[in-house]
Design a protein around this motif. Sequence first.
Motif, short mmCIF file in Angstrom:
data_model
loop_
_atom_site.label_atom_id
_atom_site.label_comp_id
_atom_site.label_asym_id
_atom_site.label_seq_id
_atom_site.Cartn_x
_atom_site.Cartn_y
_atom_site.Cartn_z
N ILE A 14 -2.89 0.54 -3.86
CA ILE A 14 -2.69 -0.77 -3.24
C ILE A 14 -2.32 -1.79 -4.31
O ILE A 14 -2.61 -1.61 -5.49
CB ILE A 14 -3.94 -1.26 -2.48
N THR A 72 0.92 3.87 5.52
CA THR A 72 -0.34 3.18 5.34
C THR A 72 -1.25 3.34 6.54
O THR A 72 -2.45 3.16 6.43
CB THR A 72 -0.10 1.69 5.08
N ALA A 101 0.85 -1.19 0.00
CA ALA A 101 0.00 0.00 0.00
C ALA A 101 0.88 1.24 0.00
O ALA A 101 1.77 1.38 0.84
CB ALA A 101 -0.93 0.01 1.22
#
Length: 225
Positions: free
Chosen positions: A67, A175, A40
């Motif tokens: 992602i 993330t 991600a």
Amino acid sequence: MTLKRVLLKPITLCVLLGLSSSAFANVVINIPSEVDVLAANGQEAEIEGGLFSSTKSLTLPDGENQIVFRYNPVFKQGNDQTTVTTDAIITKFTASDTELNFDLPKYRNADLARDFDRNPNWKLVDENGNTIEVKQDKLLKPGVQLGRNYDQESVAYNKTGGVAAIAPATAAVATTATVEASAAAPQMPANSQYKTTEEQMLHYWYEKADKETKQRFLQSIIQAK
């Protein structure tokens, strides 16, 4: 009761990270069992929920995100199970303050599921049922697929300017909000009463929390003893 002399425990840090995450990151992606999120925003994906948990999710900041995932549907064939492992998909999208779910095709058998590589017909849907616009591409690597480093591969992909590429500034965003929380906490002076940055952050976020959150936090520490 005060928090100043409470020893740090793993559960304490988990609560701390939960507070920091809710304070900064507002996009939550629910991850079904047949999906593996591999990276991600150019980093290893920090999945919430254990390996065998029925509910897994990924928390991302508001705005543009990227992602890398793989769709792995499982089919029963007699007493056996067959898992179809698809190519890795790299995708970018923009969302804010919402919860997203994967909308994936349903296949009757493994042979039909292998069509996903030729026609990756999937969606991200928000909590109101609206489809989020995505740009997607394949993240392919020739040869042996074991031991792939998807975060580094996605960073390299972004440099090519592919359809699902994101800018380096976006890729640098964590993330979860853990890094942002660390930056937000005041710098620890040389003569600080805190022994570690984690301890300082714990006190910082405790003071930021409302009364009910503080009570739940203290109760979790008592129960952990």
